[in-house]
Design an enzyme around this catalytic site. Structure first.
Site, PDB file in Angstrom:
ATOM      1  N   HIS A 293       0.609  -1.021  -0.392  1.00 42.55           N
ATOM      2  CA  HIS A 293       0.126   0.211  -0.156  1.00 42.55           C
ATOM      3  C   HIS A 293       0.774   1.232   0.026  1.00 42.55           C
ATOM      4  O   HIS A 293       0.377   2.411  -0.766  1.00 42.55           O
ATOM      5  CB  HIS A 293      -0.830  -0.319   1.411  1.00 42.55           C
ATOM      6  CG  HIS A 293      -2.181   0.810   1.766  1.00 42.55           C
ATOM      7  ND1 HIS A 293      -3.233   0.652   0.606  1.00 42.55           N
ATOM      8  CD2 HIS A 293      -1.572   2.458   1.583  1.00 42.55           C
ATOM      9  CE1 HIS A 293      -3.533   1.778   0.932  1.00 42.55           C
ATOM     10  NE2 HIS A 293      -3.178   3.025   1.362  1.00 42.55           N
ATOM     11  N   GLU A 294       1.821   1.102   0.730  1.00 39.24           N
ATOM     12  CA  GLU A 294       2.717   2.660   0.479  1.00 39.24           C
ATOM     13  C   GLU A 294       3.705   2.810  -0.285  1.00 39.24           C
ATOM     14  O   GLU A 294       3.910   3.720  -0.489  1.00 39.24           O
ATOM     15  CB  GLU A 294       3.005   2.747   2.168  1.00 39.24           C
ATOM     16  CG  GLU A 294       2.154   2.577   3.335  1.00 39.24           C
ATOM     17  CD  GLU A 294       1.489   3.329   4.118  1.00 39.24           C
ATOM     18  OE1 GLU A 294       0.912   4.649   3.088  1.00 39.24           O
ATOM     19  OE2 GLU A 294      -0.071   3.035   4.613  1.00 39.24           O
ATOM     20  N   HIS A 297       2.175   4.371  -2.905  1.00 39.12           N
ATOM     21  CA  HIS A 297       1.626   6.108  -2.666  1.00 39.12           C
ATOM     22  C   HIS A 297       3.606   6.400  -2.746  1.00 39.12           C
ATOM     23  O   HIS A 297       3.867   7.344  -3.655  1.00 39.12           O
ATOM     24  CB  HIS A 297       1.766   6.560  -1.056  1.00 39.12           C
ATOM     25  CG  HIS A 297       0.339   5.723  -0.746  1.00 39.12           C
ATOM     26  ND1 HIS A 297      -0.724   7.411  -1.862  1.00 39.12           N
ATOM     27  CD2 HIS A 297      -0.566   5.439   0.713  1.00 39.12           C
ATOM     28  CE1 HIS A 297      -2.106   6.365  -1.072  1.00 39.12           C
ATOM     29  NE2 HIS A 297      -1.477   5.994   0.202  1.00 39.12           N
ATOM     30  N   GLU A 324      -4.802   7.442  -3.010  1.00 39.17           N
ATOM     31  CA  GLU A 324      -5.575   6.210  -3.198  1.00 39.17           C
ATOM     32  C   GLU A 324      -5.019   4.906  -3.430  1.00 39.17           C
ATOM     33  O   GLU A 324      -5.235   4.624  -3.627  1.00 39.17           O
ATOM     34  CB  GLU A 324      -6.357   6.405  -1.866  1.00 39.17           C
ATOM     35  CG  GLU A 324      -6.478   5.453  -1.038  1.00 39.17           C
ATOM     36  CD  GLU A 324      -5.732   5.751  -0.015  1.00 39.17           C
ATOM     37  OE1 GLU A 324      -5.653   3.946   0.562  1.00 39.17           O
ATOM     38  OE2 GLU A 324      -5.278   5.885   0.175  1.00 39.17           O
TER      39      GLU A 324
END
Length: 535
Positions: A293-294, A297, A324
């Site tokens: 997820h990170e 980003h 997102e």
């Protein structure tokens, strides 16, 4: 003065229009663009100060000794106030206004791009100027100190210890809405800061329709027990996780992975991207999916940093929903896919010193894609995740609009969990205290997660149609470059030129549509059912 002249020269040489039209530029044209270059020099200084502030925030959550918390809050408050005064002050506004007037005088190379840049700048600038420096500093100091209060209250399972601080943050957020102004409801004023142009009434309808579409899918899901045969040492998990960002395409030369109470990513500069995760001895997948997820980003931030001519107001994410979408795409469409785990399963088994007899592939893949009601948002499955967001959206909307009080949050949270998931929350740690966002004053942030899910499914659908060999590239070659290249071209390098909706239309050829998300989840369930039935 010498420094300013040098920076002016560098700014000209770095600018997109200068690179493209350098052969057309005469000394007179350079003089015509002098005001624009002066504004850019001032903007670069503000951008640098913001990166320094990000360093202080990152350090506060990763390495700051507890005794330095109060002083750090004062440092952050002072620097936040300084940045606000520089950005929203009369001097910078006058420079930007002069640049805008200069740009409209005559047609010069790159004029339209400068016009878009200045339009976006003034939209944000006018919003920032609504807030006083005193309010900005008070908000920064309060939220900086609130993180430690929240973390301690969460650890000790005492919402009452956090409630007074949260009440103060809510009051400050309400003051912000009064400064910004709004047409329909106060919550819209905060939502605008994360998802420009979006309104709570539209989200209410969108989320209601999505919830109804997901209900039949929730019923098809099933819970799978944790398949890991024993606790996995954090050292082994860390060694496994550190390999992942570079596999996806995020170079270790510009990134760093650390541990934190709540996973996050941040950009401290053009080539300085920070990622954090948290580790669970009983479930190494918790950290793996946080890293996926990170990293999404940070890949987006790294892509934006590659745009030439920056920094400028165009060198930024168009919205948190788009931001997102990048993290959710890598976490879900990639991280929960069959091809990813056919590639990553041997790496995981070797790194964690596990044998196939202890952890079979089908059992692991079923666990990764299980679906059942759960307490923790960041560990929720793809289907139920959006219900967690709907819960938070409804609560914080009512809180900011003055319909409920902070003291009511635990009971209201627990009641909504019972209504949406049919489960009883055992403690505030697993309920109202689980998220860091409210301690940072990020009201209006949560809805962008579901918007990101909607956008990510649509983007990946469009990419997959044009890249049918992608699955083989992942499984056989550990190669994600075609996806990253497509995202660079269609999302990252667009910066802030397009609105979120226009960016999705440009990348996919269609308006934003939640049906792509529902279709993706339906296909995922069918895939899982096939595997569980022996393929």
């Amino acid at each position: 003065m010498v420094r300013v002249l040098v920076n002016l020269k560098e700014d000209f040489l770095l600018s997109t229009e200068m690179k493209e039209y350098e052969h057309l530029f005469t000394d007179s044209i350079r003089e015509e663009l002098k005001s624009f270059a002066e504004y850019r020099v001032a903007y670069r200084e503000i951008w640098t100060l913001r990166n320094i502030l990000s360093v202080l925030h990152w350090d506060s959550e990763i390495t700051l000794p507890e005794g330095g918390r109060t002083e750090r809050g004062d440092q952050i408050g002072l620097l936040s106030g300084l940045i606000h005064s520089k950005y929203a002050g009369e001097k910078f506004y006058a420079l930007a206004e002069k640049a805008r007037e200069e740009n409209e005088k005559k047609i010069l190379p790159g004029q339209e791009e400068r016009r878009v840049e200045l339009r976006i700048l003034f939209k944000d600038l006018n919003r920032s100027r609504c807030l006083s420096q005193e309010l900005v500093e008070e908000f920064s100091v309060t939220t900086s100190k609130a993180h430690a209060v929240w973390a301690k209250a969460r650890k000790e399972n005492k919402f009452s210890d956090f409630a007074p601080t949260l009440s103060k943050i809510v009051d400050l957020c309400k003051k912000q809405t009064e400064c910004y102004g709004f047409d329909t409801e106060a919550y819209d004023a905060l939502l605008e800061g994360y998802e420009p142009g979006e309104r709570a009434s539209h989200l209410e309808n969108l989320f209601f329709n999505l919830k109804n579409s997901l209900k039949p899918l929730v019923a098809r899901g099933r819970q799978v027990g944790n398949p890991f045969p024993r606790e996995i040492p954090i050292l082994l998990q860390r060694m496994l996780g550190e390999k992942l960002p570079s596999i996806l395409g995020l170079s270790p030369q510009i990134s760093r992975l650390d541990a934190s109470e709540h996973p996050f990513s941040t950009s401290l500069g053009g080539k300085d991207k920070r990622i954090t995760t948290r580790y669970d001895l009983k479930d190494p997948l918790s950290s793996i999916f946080s890293i996926l997820h990170e990293t999404g980003h940070s890949l987006y931030e790294a892509g934006i940093s590659e745009i030439k001519g920056g920094p400028s107001p165009l060198h930024d994410s168009v919205s948190l929903g788009i931001h997102e979408s990048q993290s959710r795409l890598w976490e879900n469409q990639i991280g929960r896919s069959l091809e990813f785990w056919e590639m990553y399963y041997p790496i995981l088994m070797n790194s964690l010193d596990l044998k196939e007899s202890e952890l079979g592939f089908s059992k692991l893949f079923s666990y990764i894609n299980q679906s059942s009601p759960s307490f923790i948002r960041v560990e929720a499955d793809q289907i139920t995740y959006n219900l967690h967001i709907i819960l938070r959206f409804e609560i914080e909307r009512a809180l900011i609009n003055g319909k409920i009080q902070v003291s009511e949050l635990p009971d209201l949270w627990n009641a909504k969990m019972k209504d949406l998931f049919g489960i009883s929350v055992p403690s505030d740690r697993e309920g109202v205290l689980q998220d860091v966002h409210w301690s940072g004053g990020a009201f209006g942030y949560f809805p962008t997660y579901t918007l990101g899910n909607i956008y990510s499914a649509q983007l990946f659908h469009s990419f997959s149609k044009k890249n049918p060999e992608f699955s083989k590239q992942v499984t056989n070659e550990k190669d994600f470059s075609s996806l990253l290249g497509w995202l660079r071209e269609n999302v990252h390098w667009k910066g802030k030129i397009l609105s979120a909706e226009d960016l999705i239309r440009s990348a996919t050829g269609a308006d934003p549509d939640s049906s792509y998300l529902v279709s993706y989840l339906e296909n995922k369930l069918s895939e899982l059912e096939t595997i569980n039935n022996g393929r």
